[in-house]
Design a protein around this motif. Structure first.
Motif, PDB file in Angstrom:
ATOM      1  N   CYS A  16       0.827  -1.212   0.000  1.00 55.91           N
ATOM      2  CA  CYS A  16       0.000   0.000   0.000  1.00 55.91           C
ATOM      3  C   CYS A  16       0.863   1.264   0.000  1.00 55.91           C
ATOM      4  O   CYS A  16       1.803   1.394   0.788  1.00 55.91           O
ATOM      5  CB  CYS A  16      -0.925  -0.009   1.213  1.00 55.91           C
ATOM      6  N   ASP A  17       0.512   2.196  -0.889  1.00 50.78           N
ATOM      7  CA  ASP A  17       1.192   3.491  -0.961  1.00 50.78           C
ATOM      8  C   ASP A  17       0.321   4.629  -0.432  1.00 50.78           C
ATOM      9  O   ASP A  17       0.706   5.791  -0.517  1.00 50.78           O
ATOM     10  CB  ASP A  17       1.595   3.802  -2.403  1.00 50.78           C
ATOM     11  N   HIS A  19      -2.717   5.747  -1.505  1.00 49.07           N
ATOM     12  CA  HIS A  19      -3.385   6.571  -2.517  1.00 49.07           C
ATOM     13  C   HIS A  19      -4.769   7.033  -2.061  1.00 49.07           C
ATOM     14  O   HIS A  19      -5.217   8.103  -2.442  1.00 49.07           O
ATOM     15  CB  HIS A  19      -3.531   5.800  -3.836  1.00 49.07           C
ATOM     16  N   LEU A  21      -7.702   5.567  -2.781  1.00 52.68           N
ATOM     17  CA  LEU A  21      -8.780   5.207  -3.691  1.00 52.68           C
ATOM     18  C   LEU A  21      -9.760   4.235  -3.033  1.00 52.68           C
ATOM     19  O   LEU A  21     -10.967   4.339  -3.219  1.00 52.68           O
ATOM     20  CB  LEU A  21      -8.206   4.623  -4.975  1.00 52.68           C
ATOM     21  N   CYS A  22      -9.253   3.306  -2.227  1.00 49.43           N
ATOM     22  CA  CYS A  22     -10.126   2.341  -1.558  1.00 49.43           C
ATOM     23  C   CYS A  22     -11.095   3.050  -0.606  1.00 49.43           C
ATOM     24  O   CYS A  22     -12.269   2.705  -0.531  1.00 49.43           O
ATOM     25  CB  CYS A  22      -9.311   1.283  -0.811  1.00 49.43           C
ATOM     26  N   ALA A  59      -9.361  -1.641  -8.757  1.00 48.72           N
ATOM     27  CA  ALA A  59      -8.927  -0.268  -8.993  1.00 48.72           C
ATOM     28  C   ALA A  59      -7.707   0.133  -8.169  1.00 48.72           C
ATOM     29  O   ALA A  59      -7.094   1.164  -8.456  1.00 48.72           O
ATOM     30  CB  ALA A  59     -10.080   0.693  -8.677  1.00 48.72           C
ATOM     31  N   CYS A  60      -7.325  -0.660  -7.197  1.00 47.59           N
ATOM     32  CA  CYS A  60      -6.195  -0.304  -6.327  1.00 47.59           C
ATOM     33  C   CYS A  60      -4.914  -0.193  -7.160  1.00 47.59           C
ATOM     34  O   CYS A  60      -4.463  -1.176  -7.752  1.00 47.59           O
ATOM     35  CB  CYS A  60      -6.018  -1.350  -5.234  1.00 47.59           C
ATOM     36  N   PRO A  61      -4.299   0.995  -7.221  1.00 44.39           N
ATOM     37  CA  PRO A  61      -3.115   1.174  -8.055  1.00 44.39           C
ATOM     38  C   PRO A  61      -1.896   0.391  -7.561  1.00 44.39           C
ATOM     39  O   PRO A  61      -0.990   0.099  -8.343  1.00 44.39           O
ATOM     40  CB  PRO A  61      -2.847   2.682  -8.023  1.00 44.39           C
ATOM     41  N   SER A  62      -1.873   0.044  -6.284  1.00 41.37           N
ATOM     42  CA  SER A  62      -0.735  -0.697  -5.725  1.00 41.37           C
ATOM     43  C   SER A  62      -0.991  -2.190  -5.602  1.00 41.37           C
ATOM     44  O   SER A  62      -0.136  -2.926  -5.116  1.00 41.37           O
ATOM     45  CB  SER A  62      -0.401  -0.155  -4.334  1.00 41.37           C
ATOM     46  N   LEU A  63      -2.201  -2.616  -6.002  1.00 42.13           N
ATOM     47  CA  LEU A  63      -2.603  -4.021  -5.866  1.00 42.13           C
ATOM     48  C   LEU A  63      -2.483  -4.495  -4.420  1.00 42.13           C
ATOM     49  O   LEU A  63      -2.089  -5.631  -4.156  1.00 42.13           O
ATOM     50  CB  LEU A  63      -1.790  -4.911  -6.810  1.00 42.13           C
TER      51      LEU A  63
END
Length: 83
Positions: A16-17, A19, A21-22, A59-63
């Motif tokens: 996790c970075d 972001h 979004l979640c 949609a999670c950019p960091s998976l």
């Protein structure tokens, strides 16, 4: 026989970075701490919530978001003998 356990929303904190979004996509389920990282309020995912949770995971950019699926309970040999 008991009902199967529900899958649970989880975060891989090493990926996790922060972001956010979640938290934006699942506001009643995910919040953010003071550094912007996710805080999970509700982890159990009912069938009715599968679609929304799946979209947030995709949609999670960091998976970093994923579903933790509990393994089925396997009775021990001693429990089988009691049956």
């Amino acid at each position: 026989m008991s009902a199967p356990a529900q899958p649970a929303l989880a975060v891989d904190r090493t990926r996790c970075d922060g972001h956010g979004l979640c938290a934006a996509l699942l506001p009643g389920r995910v919040g953010r701490d003071e550094w912007g990282f996710p805080v999970l309020y509700r982890t159990a995912v009912a069938d009715a919530d599968q679609r929304d949770v799946g979209r947030a995971i995709a949609a999670c950019p960091s998976l970093a978001l994923y579903l933790s699926v509990p393994s089925p309970s396997v009775p021990s040999p001693a429990a089988k003998e009691r049956q």
